[in-house]
Structure formats: structure tokens, C-alpha cells
Design an enzyme around this catalytic site. Sequence first.
Site, PDB file in Angstrom:
ATOM      1  CG  HIS A   1      16.093   0.801   1.573  1.00 34.08           C
ATOM      2  ND1 HIS A   1      15.104  -0.068   1.158  1.00 34.08           N
ATOM      3  CD2 HIS A   1      17.216   0.064   1.727  1.00 34.08           C
ATOM      4  CE1 HIS A   1      15.622  -1.290   1.057  1.00 34.08           C
ATOM      5  NE2 HIS A   1      16.895  -1.243   1.392  1.00 34.08           N
TER       6      HIS A   1
ATOM      7  CB  CYS B   1       4.120   0.580   4.558  1.00 31.72           C
ATOM      8  SG  CYS B   1       5.736   1.238   4.120  1.00 31.72           S
TER       9      CYS B   1
ATOM     10  CG  HIS C   1      -0.359   0.469   2.477  1.00 26.62           C
ATOM     11  ND1 HIS C   1       0.531  -0.277   3.190  1.00 26.62           N
ATOM     12  CD2 HIS C   1      -0.542   1.620   3.184  1.00 26.62           C
ATOM     13  CE1 HIS C   1       0.876   0.386   4.290  1.00 26.62           C
ATOM     14  NE2 HIS C   1       0.243   1.532   4.303  1.00 26.62           N
TER      15      HIS C   1
ATOM     16  CE  LYS D   1      12.487  -1.407  -8.237  1.00 25.98           C
ATOM     17  NZ  LYS D   1      12.680  -1.782  -6.810  1.00 25.98           N
TER      18      LYS D   1
ATOM     19  CE  LYS E   1       5.039   6.540  -1.046  1.00 26.81           C
ATOM     20  NZ  LYS E   1       4.446   5.400  -1.800  1.00 26.81           N
TER      21      LYS E   1
ATOM     22  CB  THR F   1       3.752   5.650  -5.937  1.00 26.80           C
ATOM     23  OG1 THR F   1       4.057   6.338  -4.708  1.00 26.80           O
ATOM     24  CG2 THR F   1       2.690   6.428  -6.690  1.00 26.80           C
ATOM     25  NE  ARG F   2       5.683  -0.203  -2.286  1.00 25.80           N
ATOM     26  CZ  ARG F   2       4.696   0.336  -1.591  1.00 25.80           C
ATOM     27  NH1 ARG F   2       4.222   1.524  -1.957  1.00 25.80           N
ATOM     28  NH2 ARG F   2       4.156  -0.277  -0.557  1.00 25.80           N
TER      29      ARG F   2
END
Length: 396
Positions: free
Chosen positions: A279, A325, A59, A358, A275, A62-63
Amino acid sequence: MRGGKTTQKGGRTPILSYDVIVVGAGSMGMSAGCYLAQRGVKTLLIDSFDPPHTNGSHHGETRLIRHAYTGSPTYTNMAIRADQLWRELEEASGETLLIRCGVLNLGAEGVPSLDDKRKRAADFGLAVEWLDADEIRKRWQGLAIPDSFRGLYEREAGCLLSDACVLAYRRQALAHGAVLLPFTPVREIKVESGGVTVYTKAGDFTADKLILSLGAWFSTADRLIALPIRAVRKAVAWFEADDTLFDAERFPGFTLHDAAGGYYGFPSIRGSGVKIGRHDAGQPWKPGDPFEPFGHDRQDEEDLRRALETYMPLAAGRLLRGTACKYEMTPDEHFIIDRHPEHRHVYLAGGFSGHGFKFASVVGEILADLVTKEETEQDIAPFALSRFGQASRTTE
């Protein structure tokens, strides 16, 4: 239900039988279910929630999708194939799933990951540009990077609309005869030499083969297989930005590495704001523990805002919204795509470590290949569970 055969034993509730059961119908599981159903395989998808949802790793709207990758060359091979499959899904669904705004990988000169991506791009003949700080600031005037920074710009990369991608796979899977059980936690999985039985509140189901794609919830299957996967809570946020500089028609997706850590982000899409997420770092989490919302930790916003104020000050406006997330991390941050070490009709897909979405399209194809042909054209040796040694043993 469509697709299932009914059997009954000793007056018990009828058991529906399938060729394959997929437990965990998020990005990887739903993709696998779609490709299996397209091949005429009787497929049951089971999920504790209603995909796409906010309880997994897909969720947040976007990725990034990019092709020049560090690590094994298999990542770049898979990224290229994944891109083709995303285009095919767009055509089949009639929906926009990928925004080709490009991706700019930023970091100080000499950062190993940048050099590795540059070499990989040359090896594969990818359409990239190697840019110095002056050229970067000229092209994207919203960037305030130091002279020591360099950038690898991938023109054909961009942003996947992750929730829309999962929904498109769901619709395609159901259209081809797959059955989906949402809001259906699995109570128990029994594996025998001839197949598997999955027990749920909605009934008991059998199949010849099983795919486990549980994301951050893999520890709930520890009785069947103990994988070296830990779940981590991550914060992402959208900030008000100057759309004359940061709109998706003008500004790319990005990755950014500095002394503080590694960040990734997206342009403003239809006024969404920029956004950004981080990482590295994050807080450990495990199923059953409370999952704190965005803002519970003051660092949720402050850490992300610091990066924008440093490198994109005109994108560091008011906080528009934030969310938390889940990452599902392996020790080496590489995937697990393999068979169960003792039950060869059980397939595992997990540990996608914050960079897997991806690849969801090609991972689904790989799983469908393994189930139907017992082989795949992709080199998945780097994702073998055996690399972790004793971690591959079951706990029983």
C-alpha cells in the site's frame, strides 16, 4: 445514439445533448452511470480507453472488501451499504462478483490501525474475531507470524472481482439506456452557468451536469479544477503457493503491517497463486510519462517476495505474473467527493488513494443522488474539497 437530443448551430455538426455526462468511466464513473441510467437520466459515459481496462486503478482482477475501517465512521457506513449494492449487482447481473473468503488484518500488538478497526467493529456490531498469534497459526497453518502479532478477522469480508464488477456495471448501464464512448479522449470541457460542453474526436456533447471521475488522470483536467491528487505507480504480483493452505476456500484475504510497511493480499483463486501488493511506497507518475511495466524495477518482485518469505513462506514460490497499476493519492489519503467550488453543476469523485474500489458501488449511488436530488444519505463531509484550502481553486 440512444438517449441524446440533437441540436445544431449555424450549420455546424449536430451536438448531442444529455442530462449528465460522466468523464472517466472506470469503477466510480461506470457505477454512477449505471445508477443514473436506472433512474431514467439521459447519461453519456466517456472514457479514453475501453473499460474495464489496464490503464486505470481498477485492473488486476481482485480488490478487498472489508467493513471495519479506521478514520471517520462514514467509511464503515459506506462499506456496509457498498456490500449491499454489490450483492444487488450480483443478483441483477447473474454473475459472481464477490468471494466471501473473509479478511484477516494482521500486525504487531498495539498497532494503532488494528486497535481502531477493533473499536469500529464493536461500535457497528460487525462479525469479527480478535485473535492472538497461536490461534492464527492454528487456523491458517501457512502463516508464520511472530508471537507479537495479533489479527482482526472479518468473516463476512472477502474479495471483489474488480474487472468483472466494472463490466457488470457497464452492461447494466447500457441496458438501461446509457451511452458509452470508449477510446474517446476529451479535448476540452467548457463550463457555463447553464450547462457544459465536452469536445471530443467523436463529436461535441452538451449536458446540464457533469461528473469528473478521472482517477490517476485528474491532472489532465487542471484547467477546469486543480485537485491535490498525485498518481503513483504500484506493483502487484502473483506467486505460486501451496493450494492446500492458500486456496480461497481455506485462506482469507489479508492486510499486513510490519516495520517495513503495509501490504495487502489475496488467497489463490482457482489456482491463480497468492496475490500481494504494497500500500505504501511506489513511484510518482503523471499522464504523458512512460508507465513502466512490472519488473522494470527489481524491487517490484523483491519487496513483495520478502513479505511472503517472512510471513507466508509456502506462498513464496516462483513468480507467476506481475503487473503495475496506478494509485491516485490525496495528501491525507481520504477521498474527494464534492461539487466544483465555482460550478455547482460539476461533480468531482477522485483521490481514492488505493482503498477506494470496495466503495465504488456506493460512490456511484452517492453521485447519482447528488445529481438527481442534490443530497445523499451518506455523510460525505469528510471528503469535502475545502479541507485542502487553496488547493480547491481553479487555475484559470
